[in-house]
Scaffold this motif. Structure first.
Motif, short mmCIF file in Angstrom:
data_model
loop_
_atom_site.label_atom_id
_atom_site.label_comp_id
_atom_site.label_asym_id
_atom_site.label_seq_id
_atom_site.Cartn_x
_atom_site.Cartn_y
_atom_site.Cartn_z
N CYS A 13 -0.83 -66.20 -53.14
CA CYS A 13 -0.65 -64.81 -52.71
C CYS A 13 0.83 -64.44 -52.78
O CYS A 13 1.18 -63.28 -52.92
CB CYS A 13 -1.20 -64.59 -51.32
SG CYS A 13 -0.37 -65.49 -50.01
N ARG A 14 1.69 -65.44 -52.68
CA ARG A 14 3.13 -65.23 -52.87
C ARG A 14 3.64 -66.34 -53.79
O ARG A 14 3.23 -67.49 -53.67
CB ARG A 14 3.90 -65.32 -51.54
CG ARG A 14 3.68 -64.17 -50.63
CD ARG A 14 4.72 -64.11 -49.52
NE ARG A 14 4.66 -65.26 -48.63
CZ ARG A 14 5.70 -65.68 -47.90
NH1 ARG A 14 6.87 -65.10 -47.99
NH2 ARG A 14 5.57 -66.72 -47.09
N HIS A 15 4.51 -65.97 -54.69
CA HIS A 15 5.11 -66.94 -55.60
C HIS A 15 6.59 -66.60 -55.73
O HIS A 15 6.95 -65.43 -55.83
CB HIS A 15 4.44 -66.89 -56.97
CG HIS A 15 5.10 -67.78 -57.97
ND1 HIS A 15 4.95 -69.14 -57.97
CD2 HIS A 15 5.94 -67.49 -59.00
CE1 HIS A 15 5.68 -69.66 -58.95
NE2 HIS A 15 6.28 -68.68 -59.59
N PHE A 16 7.41 -67.62 -55.70
CA PHE A 16 8.85 -67.41 -55.75
C PHE A 16 9.49 -68.57 -56.50
O PHE A 16 9.19 -69.73 -56.21
CB PHE A 16 9.39 -67.35 -54.31
CG PHE A 16 10.85 -67.08 -54.20
CD1 PHE A 16 11.34 -65.80 -54.28
CD2 PHE A 16 11.74 -68.12 -53.97
CE1 PHE A 16 12.70 -65.55 -54.16
CE2 PHE A 16 13.09 -67.88 -53.85
CZ PHE A 16 13.57 -66.59 -53.94
N MET A 17 10.34 -68.27 -57.48
CA MET A 17 11.12 -69.30 -58.18
C MET A 17 12.55 -68.81 -58.29
O MET A 17 12.78 -67.65 -58.61
CB MET A 17 10.56 -69.57 -59.57
CG MET A 17 9.28 -70.36 -59.57
SD MET A 17 8.79 -70.85 -61.23
CE MET A 17 9.93 -72.17 -61.53
N GLU A 63 -1.52 -71.98 -46.17
CA GLU A 63 -0.90 -73.12 -46.84
C GLU A 63 0.32 -72.66 -47.63
O GLU A 63 0.28 -71.61 -48.27
CB GLU A 63 -1.92 -73.76 -47.78
CG GLU A 63 -1.51 -75.08 -48.34
CD GLU A 63 -2.67 -75.78 -49.05
OE1 GLU A 63 -2.42 -76.29 -50.15
OE2 GLU A 63 -3.80 -75.81 -48.52
N GLN A 64 1.40 -73.45 -47.55
CA GLN A 64 2.62 -73.16 -48.30
C GLN A 64 3.07 -74.41 -49.04
O GLN A 64 3.01 -75.52 -48.49
CB GLN A 64 3.74 -72.70 -47.37
CG GLN A 64 3.49 -71.38 -46.71
CD GLN A 64 4.67 -70.91 -45.87
OE1 GLN A 64 5.61 -71.66 -45.60
NE2 GLN A 64 4.62 -69.66 -45.45
N ILE A 99 13.44 -67.07 -48.61
CA ILE A 99 12.00 -66.83 -48.58
C ILE A 99 11.63 -66.48 -47.15
O ILE A 99 11.95 -67.23 -46.22
CB ILE A 99 11.21 -68.08 -49.05
CG1 ILE A 99 11.60 -68.46 -50.47
CG2 ILE A 99 9.71 -67.84 -48.94
CD1 ILE A 99 11.03 -69.79 -50.93
N THR A 100 10.98 -65.35 -46.96
CA THR A 100 10.57 -64.97 -45.61
C THR A 100 9.36 -65.78 -45.17
O THR A 100 8.55 -66.22 -45.99
CB THR A 100 10.24 -63.47 -45.53
OG1 THR A 100 9.21 -63.19 -46.47
CG2 THR A 100 11.46 -62.62 -45.83
N GLY A 123 6.96 -74.80 -38.58
CA GLY A 123 5.94 -73.76 -38.54
C GLY A 123 6.43 -72.40 -38.09
O GLY A 123 5.64 -71.47 -37.95
N LYS A 124 7.73 -72.25 -37.86
CA LYS A 124 8.27 -70.95 -37.42
C LYS A 124 8.41 -70.02 -38.59
O LYS A 124 8.56 -70.45 -39.73
CB LYS A 124 9.63 -71.14 -36.74
CG LYS A 124 9.54 -71.94 -35.47
CD LYS A 124 10.89 -72.07 -34.85
CE LYS A 124 10.80 -72.91 -33.58
NZ LYS A 124 12.10 -73.15 -33.01
N LYS A 125 8.36 -68.76 -38.30
CA LYS A 125 8.52 -67.75 -39.36
C LYS A 125 9.87 -67.09 -39.24
O LYS A 125 10.47 -67.07 -38.23
CB LYS A 125 7.42 -66.71 -39.26
CG LYS A 125 6.06 -67.29 -39.54
CD LYS A 125 5.03 -66.22 -39.51
CE LYS A 125 3.69 -66.76 -39.94
NZ LYS A 125 2.71 -65.76 -40.13
#
Length: 137
Positions: A50-54, A25-26, A127-128, A135-137
């Motif tokens: 698990c990842r946080h970005f601001m 989930e993002q 953001i990677t 849904g692509k990375k």
């Protein structure tokens, strides 16, 4: 109406072949002031990201992204279908405090005037592995 903020939640189903640390989930929030917040959650922990970005992004880029989303979702002909468990949910908050919510299948990108909204957002949000609508990375 002008968009004050958007929140995009992208989810994939938990399967038996996933590792506990795999993201499922993002959450992405973008405000009209250029503030971008991102959190992602794993299959084994949906309470702590698990990842946080601001970050505070370029105002022009944010404005263009919100204009594209506003124009696309203001169309009366917008119909989003959700099939399967891979999905996104977009909540738009406008300046009159109204909320609009849309859902769709994660994997079918949103195109506006022939341009991918997911690709456009990825160009300026550093953001990677950002799933967005396709849904692509």
């Amino acid at each position: 109406m002008a968009i004050l903020s958007i929140e995009l939640v992208s989810k994939i189903p938990i399967t038996v072949d996933q590792m506990p640390e795999d993201e499922v989930e993002q959450h992405l929030i973008i405000t009209h002031k250029g503030e971008v917040s991102f959190d992602s959650y794993t299959a084994d922990n949906k309470k702590e990201p698990c990842r946080h970005f601001m970050v505070h992004m370029d105002q022009h880029a944010i404005t263009m992204a919100l204009v594209y989303l506003d124009l696309y979702f203001e169309e009366e002909s917008v119909i989003c279908h959700t099939q399967g468990e891979r999905k996104w949910q977009l909540t738009i908050r406008e300046d009159d405090e109204s909320l609009k919510t849309f859902t769709g299948s994660l994997g079918e990108d949103i195109l506006f005037n022939g341009r991918s909204i997911s690709y456009g957002l990825r160009k300026f949000i550093p953001i990677t592995d950002l799933w967005l609508f396709d849904g692509k990375k």
